[in-house]
Design a protein around this motif. Sequence first.
Motif, PDB file in Angstrom:
ATOM      1  N   GLY A   1       0.783  -1.067  -0.120  1.00 30.92           N
ATOM      2  CA  GLY A   1       0.156   0.034  -0.244  1.00 30.92           C
ATOM      3  C   GLY A   1       0.857   1.258   0.212  1.00 30.92           C
ATOM      4  N   ILE A   2       1.510   1.253   0.996  1.00 29.80           N
ATOM      5  CA  ILE A   2       2.682   2.226   0.669  1.00 29.80           C
ATOM      6  C   ILE A   2       3.347   2.632  -0.353  1.00 29.80           C
ATOM      7  CG2 ILE A   2       5.438   3.072   2.180  1.00 29.80           C
ATOM      8  CD1 ILE A   2       4.145   1.545   3.958  1.00 29.80           C
ATOM      9  N   ALA A   3       4.082   1.841  -1.698  1.00 33.14           N
ATOM     10  CA  ALA A   3       4.291   1.738  -2.401  1.00 33.14           C
ATOM     11  C   ALA A   3       3.088   2.195  -3.679  1.00 33.14           C
ATOM     12  CB  ALA A   3       5.393   0.574  -2.907  1.00 33.14           C
ATOM     13  N   LEU A   4       2.491   1.638  -3.586  1.00 34.51           N
ATOM     14  CA  LEU A   4       1.247   1.953  -4.467  1.00 34.51           C
ATOM     15  C   LEU A   4       0.792   3.979  -4.584  1.00 34.51           C
ATOM     16  CD1 LEU A   4      -0.934  -0.756  -4.346  1.00 34.51           C
ATOM     17  CD2 LEU A   4       0.070   0.470  -6.687  1.00 34.51           C
ATOM     18  N   SER A   5       1.292   4.398  -3.124  1.00 35.83           N
ATOM     19  CA  SER A   5       0.794   5.421  -2.241  1.00 35.83           C
ATOM     20  C   SER A   5       1.573   6.236  -3.127  1.00 35.83           C
ATOM     21  CB  SER A   5       0.280   6.035  -1.059  1.00 35.83           C
ATOM     22  OG  SER A   5      -0.292   5.340  -0.716  1.00 35.83           O
ATOM     23  N   LEU A   6       2.943   6.257  -2.921  1.00 34.20           N
ATOM     24  CA  LEU A   6       3.761   7.340  -3.384  1.00 34.20           C
ATOM     25  C   LEU A   6       4.075   7.044  -5.085  1.00 34.20           C
ATOM     26  CD1 LEU A   6       6.764   5.890  -0.514  1.00 34.20           C
ATOM     27  CD2 LEU A   6       5.504   7.959  -0.627  1.00 34.20           C
ATOM     28  N   ALA A   7       3.601   5.399  -5.233  1.00 38.45           N
ATOM     29  CA  ALA A   7       4.181   5.662  -7.616  1.00 38.45           C
ATOM     30  C   ALA A   7       2.994   6.737  -7.954  1.00 38.45           C
ATOM     31  CB  ALA A   7       3.629   4.501  -7.308  1.00 38.45           C
ATOM     32  N   ALA A   8       2.182   7.004  -6.734  1.00 36.63           N
ATOM     33  CA  ALA A   8       0.113   7.726  -6.962  1.00 36.63           C
ATOM     34  C   ALA A   8       1.314   9.261  -7.372  1.00 36.63           C
ATOM     35  CB  ALA A   8      -0.657   7.475  -6.466  1.00 36.63           C
ATOM     36  N   ARG A   9       2.212   9.203  -6.586  1.00 34.02           N
ATOM     37  CA  ARG A   9       3.004  10.733  -6.685  1.00 34.02           C
ATOM     38  C   ARG A   9       3.997  11.226  -8.300  1.00 34.02           C
ATOM     39  NH1 ARG A   9       5.073  11.338  -0.771  1.00 34.02           N
ATOM     40  NH2 ARG A   9       3.411  11.063   0.908  1.00 34.02           N
ATOM     41  N   GLY A  10       4.326   9.942  -9.037  1.00 32.67           N
ATOM     42  CA  GLY A  10       4.780   9.895 -10.145  1.00 32.67           C
ATOM     43  C   GLY A  10       6.282  10.009  -8.838  1.00 32.67           C
ATOM     44  N   GLY A  11       7.101  10.005 -10.993  1.00 32.64           N
ATOM     45  CA  GLY A  11       8.634   9.639 -10.331  1.00 32.64           C
ATOM     46  C   GLY A  11       8.558   8.327 -10.655  1.00 32.64           C
ATOM     47  N   VAL A  12       8.331   6.987  -9.970  1.00 28.78           N
ATOM     48  CA  VAL A  12       8.938   6.163 -10.492  1.00 28.78           C
ATOM     49  C   VAL A  12       8.661   4.812 -11.247  1.00 28.78           C
ATOM     50  CG1 VAL A  12       9.210   5.703  -7.976  1.00 28.78           C
ATOM     51  CG2 VAL A  12       7.265   5.258  -9.403  1.00 28.78           C
ATOM     52  N   ARG A  13       9.613   4.300 -12.023  1.00 26.44           N
ATOM     53  CA  ARG A  13       8.879   3.810 -13.456  1.00 26.44           C
ATOM     54  C   ARG A  13       8.062   2.673 -12.906  1.00 26.44           C
ATOM     55  NH1 ARG A  13      12.081  -1.375 -15.658  1.00 26.44           N
ATOM     56  NH2 ARG A  13      10.506  -2.933 -15.907  1.00 26.44           N
ATOM     57  N   GLY A  14       8.017   1.554 -12.182  1.00 27.24           N
ATOM     58  CA  GLY A  14       6.435   0.537 -11.597  1.00 27.24           C
ATOM     59  C   GLY A  14       7.151   0.208 -10.426  1.00 27.24           C
ATOM     60  N   VAL A  15       5.808  -0.295 -10.479  1.00 27.83           N
ATOM     61  CA  VAL A  15       5.289  -1.058  -8.514  1.00 27.83           C
ATOM     62  C   VAL A  15       5.181  -2.527  -8.982  1.00 27.83           C
ATOM     63  CG1 VAL A  15       3.957  -0.647  -6.606  1.00 27.83           C
ATOM     64  CG2 VAL A  15       4.215   1.431  -7.908  1.00 27.83           C
ATOM     65  N   VAL A  16       5.525  -3.414  -7.699  1.00 31.55           N
ATOM     66  CA  VAL A  16       5.171  -4.769  -7.981  1.00 31.55           C
ATOM     67  C   VAL A  16       4.854  -4.694  -6.225  1.00 31.55           C
ATOM     68  CG1 VAL A  16       6.453  -6.498  -7.874  1.00 31.55           C
ATOM     69  CG2 VAL A  16       7.030  -4.960  -9.015  1.00 31.55           C
ATOM     70  N   THR A  17       4.221  -5.598  -6.496  1.00 31.64           N
ATOM     71  CA  THR A  17       3.498  -5.960  -5.027  1.00 31.64           C
ATOM     72  C   THR A  17       3.251  -7.828  -4.524  1.00 31.64           C
ATOM     73  OG1 THR A  17       0.977  -6.140  -5.595  1.00 31.64           O
ATOM     74  CG2 THR A  17       2.235  -4.171  -5.249  1.00 31.64           C
ATOM     75  N   PHE A  18       3.263  -7.778  -3.225  1.00 27.97           N
ATOM     76  CA  PHE A  18       3.617  -9.406  -2.890  1.00 27.97           C
ATOM     77  C   PHE A  18       2.486  -9.750  -1.942  1.00 27.97           C
ATOM     78  CE2 PHE A  18       7.753  -9.481  -5.530  1.00 27.97           C
ATOM     79  CZ  PHE A  18       7.754 -10.093  -5.831  1.00 27.97           C
ATOM     80  N   GLY A  19       1.197 -10.328  -1.962  1.00 31.78           N
ATOM     81  CA  GLY A  19       0.336 -10.167  -0.801  1.00 31.78           C
ATOM     82  C   GLY A  19       0.377  -8.934  -0.235  1.00 31.78           C
ATOM     83  N   ALA A  20      -0.151  -7.875  -1.482  1.00 30.73           N
ATOM     84  CA  ALA A  20      -0.612  -6.369  -1.261  1.00 30.73           C
ATOM     85  C   ALA A  20      -1.749  -6.611   0.109  1.00 30.73           C
ATOM     86  CB  ALA A  20      -1.093  -5.821  -2.692  1.00 30.73           C
ATOM     87  N   MET A  21      -1.227  -6.096   1.277  1.00 33.87           N
ATOM     88  CA  MET A  21      -2.194  -5.628   1.999  1.00 33.87           C
ATOM     89  C   MET A  21      -3.143  -4.304   2.051  1.00 33.87           C
ATOM     90  SD  MET A  21      -3.758  -7.334   4.606  1.00 33.87           S
ATOM     91  CE  MET A  21      -2.831  -8.875   6.098  1.00 33.87           C
ATOM     92  N   LEU A  22      -4.090  -4.034   1.537  1.00 34.81           N
ATOM     93  CA  LEU A  22      -4.120  -3.083   0.897  1.00 34.81           C
ATOM     94  C   LEU A  22      -5.328  -2.378   2.313  1.00 34.81           C
ATOM     95  CD1 LEU A  22      -5.509  -4.034  -2.117  1.00 34.81           C
ATOM     96  CD2 LEU A  22      -3.153  -3.156  -1.533  1.00 34.81           C
ATOM     97  N   SER A  23      -5.458  -1.288   2.037  1.00 40.53           N
ATOM     98  CA  SER A  23      -5.935  -0.188   3.490  1.00 40.53           C
ATOM     99  C   SER A  23      -6.833   1.089   3.380  1.00 40.53           C
ATOM    100  CB  SER A  23      -5.498  -0.016   4.935  1.00 40.53           C
ATOM    101  OG  SER A  23      -4.401   0.974   4.633  1.00 40.53           O
ATOM    102  N   ASP A  24      -7.161   2.209   3.919  1.00 42.54           N
ATOM    103  CA  ASP A  24      -7.812   3.092   3.400  1.00 42.54           C
ATOM    104  C   ASP A  24      -6.478   3.935   3.220  1.00 42.54           C
ATOM    105  OD1 ASP A  24     -10.401   2.560   4.287  1.00 42.54           O
ATOM    106  OD2 ASP A  24     -10.279   3.138   5.937  1.00 42.54           O
ATOM    107  N   VAL A  25      -5.510   3.369   2.923  1.00 42.01           N
ATOM    108  CA  VAL A  25      -3.909   4.552   2.761  1.00 42.01           C
ATOM    109  C   VAL A  25      -4.035   4.752   1.620  1.00 42.01           C
ATOM    110  CG1 VAL A  25      -3.063   4.610   4.810  1.00 42.01           C
ATOM    111  CG2 VAL A  25      -2.515   2.812   2.876  1.00 42.01           C
ATOM    112  N   VAL A  26      -4.559   3.749   0.964  1.00 42.34           N
ATOM    113  CA  VAL A  26      -4.054   3.664  -1.161  1.00 42.34           C
ATOM    114  C   VAL A  26      -4.969   4.219  -2.148  1.00 42.34           C
ATOM    115  CG1 VAL A  26      -4.246   1.632  -3.119  1.00 42.34           C
ATOM    116  CG2 VAL A  26      -3.577   1.035  -0.350  1.00 42.34           C
ATOM    117  N   PRO A  27      -4.333   4.920  -2.155  1.00 39.43           N
ATOM    118  CA  PRO A  27      -5.394   5.649  -2.869  1.00 39.43           C
ATOM    119  C   PRO A  27      -6.272   5.136  -3.878  1.00 39.43           C
ATOM    120  CG  PRO A  27      -2.862   5.977  -4.565  1.00 39.43           C
ATOM    121  CD  PRO A  27      -3.634   5.247  -3.043  1.00 39.43           C
TER     122      PRO A  27
END
Length: 483
Positions: A126-152
């Motif tokens: 969730g942290i990786a996805l949130s930070l990626a939404a700000r831009g500036g990274v090529r991509g995100v890889v997740t394993f067993g994503a435990m998602l919560s309200d912090v994900v945009p």
Amino acid sequence: MTPFPLLIAMLAASIAPCSQKVEGHPHYVIPGALRDVTYHGQLALDAYVPAGEPRPAAIIIHGSQGNKSTHVTQLFEVLDRAGFAWFSIDYRSGDDVAEAIRYVRCPGRFNITPETVLIGEDTGAGIALSLAARGGVRGVVTFGAMLSDVVPSPRKENAGLNGTTAEVLMFHGTSDEESPPAAAEALCNRLPHCTFYPVTGAIHNLENWHPDQWDWKEDLTAWLRGDRRGLWKDIAYNRPAGRELLMDAYIPENIGPLPVVIIIHGGGWEAGNKVTYVSPVFGPLAEAGFAWFSIDYRLTPYVHIPEQLDDVRAAIRYVRAHAARFHIDPHRIALLGESASGQLVAQVASEPCTGCEVQAVVSFYGVYDFTKGTQSSDWQKAAVRRLFGDSSQETLRRYSPLFVARPEQPPVLLIQGTKDELYSGSMEYARKLKEVGAPFKLIVLEGAPHGMENWEGHTEWEFYKHRLVEWLRATLKANNSSE
């Protein structure tokens, strides 16, 4: 106007934070990596940044359990194979992770390129996805994503810099009870550029996935590499009984789909590996525009020849199944073997094989008749039993290419030196191919001994490389599916 000495001092101050010496301790998992590099206050990261050409960077964000040195350690070698530097971080919040990214990307601090990928496990996803939404990274890889309200909200208005959205690759166990896969897949389906990868039967934690669930390693490596060509090391093409069988690949820069040569080393069925004995053909094939794959396979006495044949067939199926990944034409594949593997490739050619069809076979100084082994010395009889587990004539004929040649088999190129003890056997096999009407060509090297390695440095035998490439081009062109 700013005084010149003050200007120099200001510039020095702005550069100093990035040019300061990076200090850490030797890593306990990966040679050459550093552990406990302080990046902010009391927070630290582990870093692997090898010398040489700058690498893209992967930021690893662990989940709710453990720390930077636990739960995510299987990623370290995979990232190295993919040609990435990596940074595994400890943190208290997403802001700490953002600070770690700024620290890592500060120009001149590490030997990395601007390309950055975020890898999050469990709540780190969730942290990786949130930070990626700000831009500036090529991509995100997740394993067993435990998602919560912090994900945009994963809509296009959350695109990053330059109006783009990072690519996302989500690995998730189908038996994950802590974070059921349906929610992660639903999120992936709403993201503009996301691929959901269900890992059959896998539970939540990445480190608990079984060897038969490790195909994610090759898929992650391929995703990270993108369209990068050249040498590709240690691709696991099969895992019989949990053991990884590896291949090396070379993918030329040429526009595909490319013709393919799958190379099987010799070594008496009991020795060698993917870089042993066969290295003289790597260069000529690559320079001629062929993609090649050189494989390891299980060796005797731990298995017998039938299992080795299974490994060769598995390699063919793997290459064919990933044709798009490797930019190859699955209908223009040649097998190349030498000595012991000359028998393996000739045997595969002689037997119909669903999903592992090849269009050409090259056999250097192979063994084509096992039946004479039981008529020889005690040592040779024992060797035959080592290869098959028994020495019945039925078994020996079954796996002797001399007795199973058929007119419908792919074209065969035989390459043989006259000072090799296997010379007479190759001549006998050539006569058999002619007798049954199987297409073949024979190249003889006058005075050459056993082993292409022993032909190196002898200009009188170098011609075989040109003839090999010439024959492969002509034979595989006839099967060019793109024409």
